[in-house]
Write a protein that holds these residues in place. Structure first.
Motif, mmCIF file in Angstrom:
data_model
loop_
_atom_site.group_PDB
_atom_site.id
_atom_site.type_symbol
_atom_site.label_atom_id
_atom_site.label_comp_id
_atom_site.label_asym_id
_atom_site.label_seq_id
_atom_site.Cartn_x
_atom_site.Cartn_y
_atom_site.Cartn_z
ATOM 1 N N ALA A 176 12.439 4.600 8.417
ATOM 2 C CA ALA A 176 11.310 4.516 7.501
ATOM 3 C C ALA A 176 10.212 5.505 7.848
ATOM 4 C CB ALA A 176 10.743 3.101 7.516
ATOM 5 N N SER A 177 9.431 5.794 6.838
ATOM 6 C CA SER A 177 8.179 6.520 7.013
ATOM 7 C C SER A 177 7.113 5.426 7.022
ATOM 8 C CB SER A 177 7.967 7.484 5.842
ATOM 9 O OG SER A 177 6.668 8.010 5.881
ATOM 10 N N VAL A 178 6.821 4.930 8.198
ATOM 11 C CA VAL A 178 5.977 3.754 8.366
ATOM 12 C C VAL A 178 4.516 4.082 8.096
ATOM 13 C CG1 VAL A 178 5.230 1.987 10.019
ATOM 14 C CG2 VAL A 178 7.582 2.837 10.066
ATOM 15 N N ALA A 179 3.837 3.168 7.380
ATOM 16 C CA ALA A 179 2.398 3.298 7.168
ATOM 17 C C ALA A 179 1.711 2.923 8.485
ATOM 18 C CB ALA A 179 1.949 2.364 6.053
ATOM 19 N N PRO A 180 1.042 3.871 9.157
ATOM 20 C CA PRO A 180 0.501 3.600 10.489
ATOM 21 C C PRO A 180 -0.735 2.698 10.521
ATOM 22 C CG PRO A 180 0.028 5.847 9.836
ATOM 23 C CD PRO A 180 0.888 5.257 8.771
ATOM 24 N N ALA A 181 -1.527 2.702 9.447
ATOM 25 C CA ALA A 181 -2.767 1.921 9.468
ATOM 26 C C ALA A 181 -3.030 1.327 8.087
ATOM 27 C CB ALA A 181 -3.932 2.825 9.887
ATOM 28 N N ALA A 182 -3.915 0.339 8.050
ATOM 29 C CA ALA A 182 -4.284 -0.303 6.779
ATOM 30 C C ALA A 182 -4.732 0.752 5.772
ATOM 31 C CB ALA A 182 -5.392 -1.316 7.008
ATOM 32 N N GLY A 183 -4.235 0.647 4.556
ATOM 33 C CA GLY A 183 -4.559 1.588 3.491
ATOM 34 C C GLY A 183 -3.572 2.734 3.367
ATOM 35 N N ASP A 184 -2.717 2.923 4.378
ATOM 36 C CA ASP A 184 -1.709 3.982 4.336
ATOM 37 C C ASP A 184 -0.469 3.493 3.585
ATOM 38 O OD1 ASP A 184 -3.328 5.682 5.810
ATOM 39 O OD2 ASP A 184 -2.373 5.167 7.723
ATOM 40 N N PRO A 200 2.155 -5.590 7.816
ATOM 41 C CA PRO A 200 1.839 -6.430 6.661
ATOM 42 C C PRO A 200 1.637 -5.581 5.394
ATOM 43 C CG PRO A 200 -0.049 -6.278 8.135
ATOM 44 C CD PRO A 200 1.088 -5.564 8.807
ATOM 45 N N VAL A 201 1.938 -6.193 4.242
ATOM 46 C CA VAL A 201 1.817 -5.506 2.953
ATOM 47 C C VAL A 201 0.499 -5.916 2.296
ATOM 48 C CG1 VAL A 201 2.844 -5.208 0.675
ATOM 49 C CG2 VAL A 201 4.309 -5.386 2.690
ATOM 50 N N ALA A 202 -0.306 -4.914 1.926
ATOM 51 C CA ALA A 202 -1.636 -5.144 1.368
ATOM 52 C C ALA A 202 -1.586 -5.938 0.061
ATOM 53 C CB ALA A 202 -2.338 -3.803 1.123
ATOM 54 N N SER A 203 -2.615 -6.734 -0.129
ATOM 55 C CA SER A 203 -2.771 -7.495 -1.367
ATOM 56 C C SER A 203 -3.262 -6.575 -2.473
ATOM 57 C CB SER A 203 -3.790 -8.619 -1.154
ATOM 58 O OG SER A 203 -4.098 -9.236 -2.379
ATOM 59 N N ALA A 204 -2.761 -6.839 -3.677
ATOM 60 C CA ALA A 204 -3.241 -6.105 -4.852
ATOM 61 C C ALA A 204 -4.140 -7.005 -5.684
ATOM 62 C CB ALA A 204 -2.062 -5.613 -5.682
ATOM 63 N N GLY A 205 -4.443 -8.195 -5.167
ATOM 64 C CA GLY A 205 -5.257 -9.159 -5.888
ATOM 65 C C GLY A 205 -4.429 -10.000 -6.847
ATOM 66 N N GLN A 206 -4.948 -11.115 -7.241
ATOM 67 C CA GLN A 206 -4.308 -12.019 -8.194
ATOM 68 C C GLN A 206 -2.877 -12.377 -7.804
ATOM 69 O OE1 GLN A 206 -4.818 -10.006 -11.944
ATOM 70 N NE2 GLN A 206 -6.917 -10.734 -12.138
ATOM 71 N N SER A 230 21.134 5.183 -2.968
ATOM 72 C CA SER A 230 19.979 4.739 -2.197
ATOM 73 C C SER A 230 18.856 4.319 -3.125
ATOM 74 C CB SER A 230 19.488 5.859 -1.272
ATOM 75 O OG SER A 230 18.998 6.942 -2.040
ATOM 76 N N PHE A 231 17.927 3.565 -2.569
ATOM 77 C CA PHE A 231 16.675 3.257 -3.252
ATOM 78 C C PHE A 231 15.591 3.187 -2.191
ATOM 79 C CE2 PHE A 231 18.391 -0.974 -2.340
ATOM 80 C CZ PHE A 231 17.287 -1.687 -1.876
ATOM 81 N N THR A 232 14.354 3.256 -2.614
ATOM 82 C CA THR A 232 13.232 3.271 -1.684
ATOM 83 C C THR A 232 12.233 2.176 -2.018
ATOM 84 O OG1 THR A 232 13.476 5.658 -1.404
ATOM 85 C CG2 THR A 232 11.364 4.702 -0.748
ATOM 86 N N LEU A 233 11.822 1.462 -0.977
ATOM 87 C CA LEU A 233 10.709 0.518 -1.090
ATOM 88 C C LEU A 233 9.451 1.272 -0.677
ATOM 89 C CD1 LEU A 233 12.161 -2.614 0.661
ATOM 90 C CD2 LEU A 233 11.208 -2.567 -1.615
ATOM 91 N N THR A 234 8.426 1.211 -1.493
ATOM 92 C CA THR A 234 7.152 1.841 -1.176
ATOM 93 C C THR A 234 6.123 0.735 -1.027
ATOM 94 O OG1 THR A 234 7.775 3.799 -2.449
ATOM 95 C CG2 THR A 234 5.437 3.533 -1.949
ATOM 96 N N TYR A 235 5.343 0.783 0.032
ATOM 97 C CA TYR A 235 4.353 -0.275 0.277
ATOM 98 C C TYR A 235 3.070 0.314 0.847
ATOM 99 C CZ TYR A 235 5.096 0.040 5.319
ATOM 100 O OH TYR A 235 5.128 0.491 6.607
ATOM 101 N N GLU A 236 2.004 -0.456 0.717
ATOM 102 C CA GLU A 236 0.743 -0.101 1.364
ATOM 103 C C GLU A 236 0.489 -1.113 2.465
ATOM 104 O OE1 GLU A 236 -3.933 -0.295 0.320
ATOM 105 O OE2 GLU A 236 -2.720 0.896 -1.087
ATOM 106 N N ARG A 237 0.166 -0.602 3.624
ATOM 107 C CA ARG A 237 -0.102 -1.496 4.759
ATOM 108 C C ARG A 237 -1.449 -2.157 4.581
ATOM 109 N NH1 ARG A 237 1.948 -0.648 10.669
ATOM 110 N NH2 ARG A 237 1.115 -2.524 11.618
ATOM 111 N N GLY A 238 -1.490 -3.438 4.902
ATOM 112 C CA GLY A 238 -2.729 -4.203 4.771
ATOM 113 C C GLY A 238 -3.142 -4.827 6.088
#
Length: 178
Positions: A51-59, A157-163, A115-123
Motif C-alpha cells: 500500500a501507499s499508506v497515508a502517514p498522517a491525519a488528512g493524508d 483509522p479512516v477519517a469521517s466524512a460526517g453523517q 486489480s482494484f484500489t481502495l482509496t482512503y483518508e487517514r483520520g
C-alpha cells in the motif's frame, strides 16, 4: 413448373450444419465465446498491498488488491465488494464505489489477474475515524460457501466524512499484467 434437385456434397452439408449450430448453446452474444461463471474466492488468489499508506491525519492512502484466477475462466462483473471490520466484528464500514468510477465486466482466463484500489483518508479518533482491524473482500456474483476473505488492516483509522460516512472508496476492476 418442375424443379431439379441440386446435389449438395456431403462435406458442404456438414459444414452448413456445423455453422448453423455454432451460434446455439450458451452463447448469448452470438460471438462464439462461452459464458464463464462468476469468479469465486475459492478459485481466485487475493493479494493485498503493498500500500501507499497515508502517514498522517488528512493524508490519502491507496491499498491495491490483486486477484489472480487459479481455475477455469471466470467473470468479474460489477464493483468489488470491500469493507473494513472493526474490533468487535459487528462494526463494519462498506467502501462505496469511487465517484465517477464505471464498473466493467472482465473475464479472466486461468492465470490472468485483475486489480482494484481502495482509496482512503487517514483520520484521528477526535474526528470520528473508523478504527479497522480487517479488510473484508467479496466478489460480485460469488455464491461459494466461503464468500469472504479477510486481511489485516494496518493502514490506520479512516477519517469521517460526517453523517455516518467515512472517507473511503473502491475503484473499478482493471485488467492487470500484460
Amino acid at each position: 413448373m418442375r424443379t431439379t434437385p441440386i446435389a449438395v456434397p456431403a462435406a458442404l452439408a456438414a459444414l452448413l450444419l456445423l455453422t448453423a449450430c455454432a451460434g446455439a448453446g450458451g452463447d448469448e452474444d452470438g460471438d462464439g465465446k462461452r459464458e464463464s461463471t462468476a469468479c469465486s474466492v475459492d478459485t481466485v488468489s487475493v493479494e493485498v498491498g503493498p500500500a501507499s499508506v497515508a502517514p498522517a491525519a488528512g493524508d490519502t492512502g491507496e491499498v491495491p488488491v490483486v486477484l489472480t484466477n487459479q481455475s477455469a475462466a471466470c467473470t468479474l462483473d460489477g464493483f468489488p465488494k470491500a469493507a473494513l471490520v472493526g474490533i468487535s466484528d459487528s462494526a463494519t464500514l462498506n467502501a462505496p464505489p469511487a465517484e465517477g468510477a464505471k464498473a466493467q465486466k472482465l473475464t479472466l482466463a486461468k492465470g490472468e489477474s485483475a486489480s482494484f484500489t481502495l482509496t482512503y483518508e487517514r483520520g484521528t479518533p477526535r474526528d470520528g475515524a473508523f478504527n479497522a482491524e480487517k479488510l473484508r473482500v467479496e466478489l460480485p456474483g460469488d455464491t461459494s460457501s466461503s464468500v469472504i476473505r479477510a486481511f489485516p488492516w494496518t493502514y490506520g483509522p479512516v477519517a469521517s466524512a460526517g453523517q455516518g460516512s467515512h472517507k473511503i472508496s473502491v475503484g473499478a476492476y482493471q485488467q492487470a499484467g500484460d
